[in-house]
Scaffold this active site. Sequence first.
Site, mmCIF file in Angstrom:
data_model
loop_
_atom_site.group_PDB
_atom_site.id
_atom_site.type_symbol
_atom_site.label_atom_id
_atom_site.label_comp_id
_atom_site.label_asym_id
_atom_site.label_seq_id
_atom_site.Cartn_x
_atom_site.Cartn_y
_atom_site.Cartn_z
ATOM 1 N N GLY A 182 0.887 -1.233 -0.050
ATOM 2 C CA GLY A 182 -0.073 0.166 -0.146
ATOM 3 C C GLY A 182 0.894 1.337 -0.040
ATOM 4 O O GLY A 182 1.998 1.100 -0.089
ATOM 5 N N SER A 183 0.270 2.543 -0.033
ATOM 6 C CA SER A 183 1.097 3.670 0.088
ATOM 7 C C SER A 183 1.990 3.666 1.018
ATOM 8 O O SER A 183 3.457 4.014 0.879
ATOM 9 C CB SER A 183 0.123 4.725 0.070
ATOM 10 O OG SER A 183 -0.629 4.410 1.462
ATOM 11 N N GLU B 167 -3.632 -10.540 2.212
ATOM 12 C CA GLU B 167 -2.734 -10.527 3.022
ATOM 13 C C GLU B 167 -2.716 -12.050 3.945
ATOM 14 O O GLU B 167 -1.732 -12.447 4.315
ATOM 15 C CB GLU B 167 -2.948 -9.415 4.101
ATOM 16 C CG GLU B 167 -2.387 -7.825 3.648
ATOM 17 C CD GLU B 167 -3.735 -7.352 2.870
ATOM 18 O OE1 GLU B 167 -4.700 -8.117 2.574
ATOM 19 O OE2 GLU B 167 -3.506 -6.262 2.490
ATOM 20 N N HIS C 273 -9.633 -31.142 20.937
ATOM 21 C CA HIS C 273 -10.672 -30.473 20.216
ATOM 22 C C HIS C 273 -11.984 -30.827 20.625
ATOM 23 O O HIS C 273 -12.761 -29.672 20.875
ATOM 24 C CB HIS C 273 -10.463 -30.859 18.952
ATOM 25 C CG HIS C 273 -11.100 -30.319 17.836
ATOM 26 N ND1 HIS C 273 -11.357 -30.866 16.453
ATOM 27 C CD2 HIS C 273 -11.751 -29.190 17.726
ATOM 28 C CE1 HIS C 273 -11.995 -29.805 15.768
ATOM 29 N NE2 HIS C 273 -12.121 -28.717 16.597
#
Length: 522
Positions: free
Chosen positions: A25-26, A47, A277
């Site tokens: 990005g910038s 991302e 789990h």
Amino acid sequence: MTTVREASLAVLREHGITTIFGNPGSTELPMFRDFPDDFRYALALQESVAVAMADGFAQATGRPGLVNLHSAAGVGHGLGNVFTAFRNRTPLVVVAGQQARSLLVGEPFLFAERPAEFGEPYVKFSREPARAADVPATLARAIHVASTPPCGPVLVSVPVDDWDRPAGDVSAHRVVGSVAGDPDALAHVADRLAAASAPAFVVGGEVDRDGAFDDVVALAERHAARVYAAPMSPRCGFPERHRLFGGFLPAAHDGIRAALREHDLVLVLGAPVFPFHTEGAVEGDTAVPEGTTLVQLTDDPAHAAWTPIGTSIVTGVRHGVHALLAGPPPPERPLPAPCPDIERVEAEDEGITEELLLQTLADLRPADSVVVEEAPATRGPMHDHLPFDRPASFFTCASGGLGHGLPAAVGMAMGRYERVVALVGDGSAMYGIQALWSAAQQGVPLTVVVVHNARYRALDQFAEHFGISKPVGTALPGLDFVALAAGQGVPGVRVERPGELAPALTEALRSPGPVVVDVIVR
Ligand SMILES: Cc1ncc(C[n+]2csc(CCOP(=O)(O)OP(=O)(O)O)c2C)c(N)n1
Ligand SMILES: [Mg+2]
């Protein structure tokens, strides 16, 4: 004048980090001004994909992975896979962009509020350096923290105006982080192991990660110990066709107790005790039966601390196993009964079963290929029909967070030369389907096998476990993986008939680039 950028790239180069995964990005662009030729930038289109690609690359190369993300928005997208990298114990450096320092008095567009806190608690170290000039040294520190056991992700937030500012060079500094456990404690364990009547080993991800695979085989053979794979182990830590292999422990108390009941000493090597789990039916407080002594070797002090019983020694597994190999020999012990052989399945006309798919893949895949799996309900049939026998041959995420497998496989294929097979559920594939675009751009030898059951089948199974007759949100109609691949530059083939399976896999496994095999299973 040396700039922050030059000094930082020198730090990365010093550590062998010349591949940068990311989505820019910038606030990140100045990091890559005059990007040197010995570096490559691997673009991911989301991302979470960038983070998992860096994780896979780091696991394949044994060096820290580096991923560059765009401020709060990019880090936010990536966090699910930062969590997974933390559980995987992957050394991973996240460099996050930040707005210019002069703007941070307010809330500028696309800035990150309290950036060093954003990755918590799934980063081992996280900083926005106090001064621009501190960026290179902070990066060096972050790399050392990430790659010191227990390895894991770290984050450095860098304001955009820092990169062009002056900085001093950072001198080369090596950190040797391997941990050798207390010799007296290990000698005591060696004595107990020799005195045990029916010892068992439980092997976890640290065995392969620490390069201890062959040493563990030697120790098991010396002691005629039954060897179980730890619940949800993210790597193969013992040859699954070995005479002493006893199968995969489930992630529930009752199943673990049942398996361990016949053993008076259980040595857990490089695994937490235990990552449950489901609750299961619990008899007593722990999954370890009364009368069974538990000893754990792990490089992770936190794992050692939450083990509820027995003795835990904080040590690298390889060091620890070497110490145990030097211990007294055991008396003659009978070998544990072998596990029954798994019968081969026959192709049936009605369609392709998961069992047939996995058996065919096991028959056809090159011996040195690597499998990255994220296909939850296929795990059981995979354990039966697609065995792993070698170090660095099998990878899955240690966290249970979906969206890691497919992009991690792309990163692995970038990091090693053998063929990588991504074995992914249709649901799992869709969390990071953009990884196919990166695979095409990188031209990696990747075979993506989609187990297409048009469901979140693991959740249907869980619904049964909870007594829910009509689960919501588990049907996945209308996905076309050949089209999804084609739209990103990856060839694909849809396979519905048993007779089409072997030819399609054979061709995909030979292709020099990525191929998707969309396997419709019944
Ligand atoms: C990030 C994330 N979201 C949701 C889940 C919950 N979850 C566990 S298994 C599963 C189904 C995965 O579907 P698929 O890849 O098709 O595999 P199958 O269950 O069909 O074998 C889901 C959604 C998860 N583990 N991680
Ligand atoms: Mg599915």
